[in-house]
Enzyme design. Structure first.
Site, PDB file in Angstrom:
ATOM      1  N   GLU A  62      -8.878  -6.787   4.119  1.00  0.00           N
ATOM      2  CA  GLU A  62      -8.130  -7.884   3.490  1.00  0.00           C
ATOM      3  C   GLU A  62      -7.522  -8.804   4.549  1.00  0.00           C
ATOM      4  O   GLU A  62      -7.522 -10.033   4.376  1.00  0.00           O
ATOM      5  CB  GLU A  62      -7.068  -7.310   2.541  1.00  0.00           C
ATOM      6  CG  GLU A  62      -7.728  -6.776   1.271  1.00  0.00           C
ATOM      7  CD  GLU A  62      -6.907  -5.776   0.467  1.00  0.00           C
ATOM      8  OE1 GLU A  62      -5.679  -5.715   0.638  1.00  0.00           O
ATOM      9  OE2 GLU A  62      -7.514  -5.024  -0.337  1.00  0.00           O
ATOM     10  N   TYR A  73       0.796  -1.241   0.000  1.00  0.00           N
ATOM     11  CA  TYR A  73       0.000   0.000   0.000  1.00  0.00           C
ATOM     12  C   TYR A  73       0.824   1.284   0.000  1.00  0.00           C
ATOM     13  O   TYR A  73       0.515   2.216  -0.754  1.00  0.00           O
ATOM     14  CB  TYR A  73      -1.039  -0.028   1.137  1.00  0.00           C
ATOM     15  CG  TYR A  73      -2.254  -0.833   0.732  1.00  0.00           C
ATOM     16  CD1 TYR A  73      -3.344  -0.225   0.131  1.00  0.00           C
ATOM     17  CD2 TYR A  73      -2.265  -2.216   0.871  1.00  0.00           C
ATOM     18  CE1 TYR A  73      -4.438  -0.966  -0.289  1.00  0.00           C
ATOM     19  CE2 TYR A  73      -3.349  -2.973   0.449  1.00  0.00           C
ATOM     20  CZ  TYR A  73      -4.434  -2.340  -0.127  1.00  0.00           C
ATOM     21  OH  TYR A  73      -5.504  -3.090  -0.569  1.00  0.00           O
TER      22      TYR A  73
END
Ligand code: HEM
Length: 401
Positions: free
Chosen positions: A137, A95
């Site tokens: 997630e 990310y």
């Protein structure tokens, strides 16, 4: 969390981002892949080429930015993406990389408009969005790893059966190489296949057509062609290079387009072309686990050569009095008609007759089919909460019901 003025600043960025969306994301991918070529093992090269992924990522970042103070409002959309990410084994450490290059691209394209204050708030907003994805997630990974027969990353399977189902679709039956249990999926889910080619690994999702709870998974694979008729990297490999007995690596089952076979609502399954694959999996699950439930299935294809799984569906219907099926060929011969095929496309009248207000409707197919059917369902005022859809290929530039 963001302060009120910060939220306003992010909101004021959204139209600018939209106006330069493709430009920013194209720049973003170019810069990111130059600095991190290893990410080319995760991202879909064909989507990059078509520009589709650019749109998908861009529109979702802006959707998220527009809902920054209430991300739960777009939870169903995030679920869909989070499952996709998990099937690709995306990890939290990815990310900050995406965030860094998205921000650099933003500054590159927008220039002076990105003041230090705008940059600070943008980075803060990205962190909020990324945290939301990462948490979701991690929950999904934990639940998969904790399931009997579950695994994360990729696990070797053996192709036990390879069957040509029509001109451009085949089915593969896959058993785990280690002979150990495999996780029970939810009807409608997919697995990711990993194929090595030209020095990269290439990842693609394929829907499960087998009922849950077996010792194998069965998937449907359409031979893809892009707008230059170039065959898809992974699908052509599966069609031409892989054979029965070969080893193949796959992810665990993921996906948020799912049906609960034990529910009691009547079900309407609407498939265009290869979109039949997850819906056949759903029909099979109901047939095995709740056989008295009413299921109406429609499969629309171009013509006989593109008609897959017709016999299987006929057998399911013959064995289950509560099941019925209609097959449509756009190009339909007299012989097809005699074989029980209906000529033409799905119509408003057909839907009026078959889509009772109480029914749960599941639709899957190519974009034009989805767009047409969705607008018909809206025209007959079918409740949005009872419309479930999956678009093959990058989603999210697609309207949610
Ligand atoms: C797919 C959004 C972060 C890798 C997607 C899709 C969206 C999206 C909308 C398309 C979903 C679909 O096909 O149905 C986002 C957002 C992110 C983010 C908003 C940040 C907050 C990441 C990260 C990675 C990643 C960190 C890993 C490096 C991918 C890949 C795909 C994908 C590989 C599949 C499509 C392709 O290969 O081009 N993402 N994503 N994403 N995402 Fe993300």
């Amino acid at each position: 969390a963001l302060q009120r003025e910060e939220i306003q600043l992010v909101a004021s960025l959204v139209p600018v981002l939209k106006a330069h969306g493709s430009e920013i994301t194209t720049r973003f991918y170019n810069m990111m892949f130059t600095a991190h070529p290893e990410l080319l093992n995760i991202f879909n090269h064909s989507n990059q080429r078509d520009g589709l992924q650019q749109q998908a990522l861009a529109s979702s970042v802006y959707a998220a930015a527009a809902h920054i103070d209430n991300l739960d409002a777009i939870e169903p959309v995030v679920q869909h993406i989070a499952h996709k990410h998990c099937s690709l084994n995306v990890q939290p450490e990815h990310y900050p990389i995406v965030g860094k290059y998205l921000t650099l691209a933003l500054k590159d394209v927008l220039g002076n408009a990105v003041t230090p204050e705008v940059e600070r708030v943008w980075l803060k907003a990205y962190d909020v969005i990324a945290d939301y994805f990462i948490r979701m997630e991690q929950d999904i990974y934990r639940s998969v790893a904790g399931s009997k027969g579950g695994w994360t990353g990729f696990r070797p399977f053996i192709i036990r059966r390879k069957v040509q189902e029509c001109t451009d679709i085949l089915s593969l039956t896959l058993e785990p190489e280690d002979g150990q249990p495999i996780m029970t999926h939810q009807p409608g889910q997919y697995i990711t296949v990993k194929v090595q080619k030209d020095g990269y690994s290439h990842l693609r999702q394929y829907s499960l057509i087998s009922a849950p709870g077996k010792s194998y998974y069965r998937i449907g694979v359409k031979l893809e062609r892009d707008n230059t008729e170039k065959a898809g990297i992974v699908s052509s490999s599966l069609h031409y290079d892989f054979n029965e007995g070969d080893r193949i690596e796959i992810s665990a089952p993921y996906g948020a387009f799912t049906l609960d076979p034990h529910a009691s609502t009547d079900v309407l399954l609407l498939a265009g072309g290869v979109g039949i694959t997850p819906l056949l999996g759903m029909a099979r699950a109901i047939a095995e686990e709740n056989p008295g439930r009413r299921v109406t299935l429609l499969h629309a294809v171009r013509e006989k050569a593109y008609h897959a799984f017709g016999e299987e569906i006929n057998e399911l219907v013959a064995a289950h009095p509560s099941f019925s099926a209609t097959t449509l060929y756009e190009r339909c011969t007299d012989a097809d008609r005699q074989a029980g095929i209906t000529a033409g496309r799905i119509t408003l009248d057909w839907l009026r007759e078959h889509a009772g207000q109480h029914m749960d409707v599941y639709l899957c197919g190519p974009r034009p089919f989805m767009t047409a059917v969705l607008s018909m369902l809206q025209e007959i005022n079918h409740p949005a909460s009872q419309i479930h859809l999956e678009v093959f290929g990058p989603a999210l530039s697609f309207p949610q019901p």
